[in-house]
Scaffold this active site. Structure first.
Site, PDB file in Angstrom:
ATOM      1  N   TYR A  32       0.826  -1.201   0.000  1.00  0.00           N
ATOM      2  CA  TYR A  32       0.000   0.000   0.000  1.00  0.00           C
ATOM      3  C   TYR A  32       0.860   1.251   0.000  1.00  0.00           C
ATOM      4  CZ  TYR A  32       0.702   0.991   5.025  1.00  0.00           C
ATOM      5  OH  TYR A  32       1.230   1.327   6.242  1.00  0.00           O
ATOM      6  N   ARG A  51       8.450   4.242  -4.381  1.00  0.00           N
ATOM      7  CA  ARG A  51       8.460   3.216  -3.327  1.00  0.00           C
ATOM      8  C   ARG A  51       7.440   2.111  -3.647  1.00  0.00           C
ATOM      9  NH1 ARG A  51       7.513   4.992   2.708  1.00  0.00           N
ATOM     10  NH2 ARG A  51       5.432   5.349   1.881  1.00  0.00           N
ATOM     11  N   ARG A 100      -7.649 -20.972  -2.630  1.00  0.00           N
ATOM     12  CA  ARG A 100      -6.615 -20.584  -1.664  1.00  0.00           C
ATOM     13  C   ARG A 100      -5.398 -21.465  -1.875  1.00  0.00           C
ATOM     14  NH1 ARG A 100      -4.370 -21.571   3.192  1.00  0.00           N
ATOM     15  NH2 ARG A 100      -4.250 -19.897   4.750  1.00  0.00           N
ATOM     16  N   LYS A 150       6.450  -2.029   1.915  1.00  0.00           N
ATOM     17  CA  LYS A 150       5.252  -1.466   2.560  1.00  0.00           C
ATOM     18  C   LYS A 150       4.070  -2.406   2.351  1.00  0.00           C
ATOM     19  CE  LYS A 150       3.055   3.063   3.146  1.00  0.00           C
ATOM     20  NZ  LYS A 150       3.158   3.149   4.592  1.00  0.00           N
ATOM     21  N   GLU A 182      11.460   2.018  14.673  1.00  0.00           N
ATOM     22  CA  GLU A 182      10.620   3.136  14.210  1.00  0.00           C
ATOM     23  C   GLU A 182       9.312   3.128  14.991  1.00  0.00           C
ATOM     24  OE1 GLU A 182       9.559   2.453  10.044  1.00  0.00           O
ATOM     25  OE2 GLU A 182       9.597   0.293  10.402  1.00  0.00           O
ATOM     26  N   LEU A 206      10.831   0.981   7.474  1.00  0.00           N
ATOM     27  CA  LEU A 206      10.268   1.465   6.217  1.00  0.00           C
ATOM     28  C   LEU A 206      11.053   2.721   5.802  1.00  0.00           C
ATOM     29  CD1 LEU A 206       7.922   0.977   4.174  1.00  0.00           C
ATOM     30  CD2 LEU A 206       6.833   2.939   5.242  1.00  0.00           C
TER      31      LEU A 206
HETATM   32  N1  PMP Z   1       7.402   3.578   9.143  1.00  0.00           N
HETATM   33  C1  PMP Z   1       6.255   2.877   9.113  1.00  0.00           C
HETATM   34  C2  PMP Z   1       6.208   1.543   9.774  1.00  0.00           C
HETATM   35  C3  PMP Z   1       5.112   3.408   8.466  1.00  0.00           C
HETATM   36  O1  PMP Z   1       3.974   2.692   8.432  1.00  0.00           O
HETATM   37  C4  PMP Z   1       5.186   4.689   7.884  1.00  0.00           C
HETATM   38  C5  PMP Z   1       3.993   5.337   7.236  1.00  0.00           C
HETATM   39  N2  PMP Z   1       3.265   4.537   6.410  1.00  0.00           N
HETATM   40  C6  PMP Z   1       6.411   5.391   7.942  1.00  0.00           C
HETATM   41  C7  PMP Z   1       7.491   4.802   8.576  1.00  0.00           C
HETATM   42  C8  PMP Z   1       6.560   6.748   7.308  1.00  0.00           C
HETATM   43  O2  PMP Z   1       6.620   6.658   5.923  1.00  0.00           O
HETATM   44  P1  PMP Z   1       6.127   7.867   5.001  1.00  0.00           P
HETATM   45  O3  PMP Z   1       6.941   9.057   5.406  1.00  0.00           O
HETATM   46  O4  PMP Z   1       6.435   7.427   3.631  1.00  0.00           O
HETATM   47  O5  PMP Z   1       4.682   8.044   5.275  1.00  0.00           O
END
Ligand code: PMP
Length: 286
Positions: A32, A51, A100, A150, A182, A206
């Site tokens: 996503y 991304r 499935r 993601k 994070e 991420l």
């Molecule tokens: N880390 C994680 C785990 C996230 O889910 C997100 C946001 N989706 C981010 C960092 C920040 O990424 P972005 O700046 O691209 O929104």
């Protein structure tokens, strides 16, 4: 009622249906993106598209839409749903093979599912969190090992957010081998003696699109940067702390595990970074 996008059509949200055999539903086999909208324009769209391509390719999926076509779908959703400030969500799954099976279906026979929808958020810029800062707790990072992709596997981050809410905090910072990875849906930073410190890019986090932009603007403003790991103890002892994401931009963190950072109010460098990020990215919004 919202108009959403499903596999090439703009339709009312209550008529948008996907198969119970969709691999997104059965296996979280999907990726996503979330792009913010300010004054009807998209922030960091090019970064989110790159991304997306990377996430898909890491999972052996092709990108089913061109950048220009995807931009046009984003704009149509903004238009049809009268979004001034808000977010556009996009999900692409490996589709439904009608059964499935752990084995991937043949992509020539099984089209991917593409879903997009908007969410209005009138106070996206003037959010209460931006003014007051947020409180976070630390929790063990129990996600899978490829957090750079993601994917829609958001159960653990969602549990983390609930653990935070239970103790009247706003979010959780996840910790692995003693170091912060994070936030549940954002990248984590501290500032000490004028230096911005954040974990380097790897499989562990991420690669935030907001992170890339904020670090570039910080460099341009001659701020000092260091990409390295930090612990919760170091964060509590920092001068400032903050998070970044497409939906929160730059948001101060004022308390970790019940302990204030400095005097427990948003720090000046964090506020400056938020201003710079918003100014610069609104200028280049499309
Ligand atoms: N880390 C994680 C785990 C996230 O889910 C997100 C946001 N989706 C981010 C960092 C920040 O990424 P972005 O700046 O691209 O929104």
């Amino acid at each position: 009622m919202r108009t959403v996008y499903l596999n090439g059509s703009f339709i009312p949200e209550n008529t948008a249906k996907i198969s119970i055999f969709d691999r997104g539903f059965l296996m979280s086999d999907g990726v996503y993106e979330v792009t913010s909208v300010i004054n009807k324009k998209l922030i960091d769209f090019a970064g989110h598209f790159s991304r997306l391509e990377r996430s898909l390719s890491e999972l052996d999926m092709s990108t089913p839409v061109t950048k220009q076509a995807l931009l046009s779908v984003h704009r149509t959703l903004i238009d049809k749903n009268k979004i001034n400030h808000g977010l556009i969500y996009l999900q692409i799954t490996r589709g439904s093979a009608g059964d499935r099976d752990f084995v991937f279906p043949d992509p020539k026979k099984t089209p991917q599912t593409v879903v997009m929808f908007s969410q209005k958020k009138e106070n996206l810029i003037d959010s209460p969190e931006a003014k007051s800062g947020i409180k976070v707790i630390s929790i063990e990072d129990r996600r899978w090992g490829r957090r750079d992709i993601k994917t829609t596997q958001l159960l653990y981050p969602s549990l983390g957010k609930m653990m935070a809410k239970k103790v009247h905090a706003d979010d959780a910072w996840m910790v692995e081998d003693g170091y912060v990875t994070e936030g549940t849906s954002n990248n984590a930073y501290i500032i000490k003696n004028g230096k911005i410190i954040t974990r380097a890019k790897s499989f562990a986090i991420l690669h935030g699109i907001t992170r890339t932009s904020v670090l570039r603007f910080a460099k341009e403003a001659q701020m000092e940067l260091e990409e390295r790991k930090f612990s919760i103890d170091e964060a509590i002892d920092a001068d400032e702390a903050f998070i970044t994401s497409a939906s929160s931009f730059v948001t101060p963190v004022i308390n970790i595990d019940g302990k204030n950072i400095s005097d427990g109010s948003p720090g000046p460098m964090t506020q400056r970074l938020r201003e710079i990020y918003l100014d610069e990215s609104i200028k280049t919004a499309i």
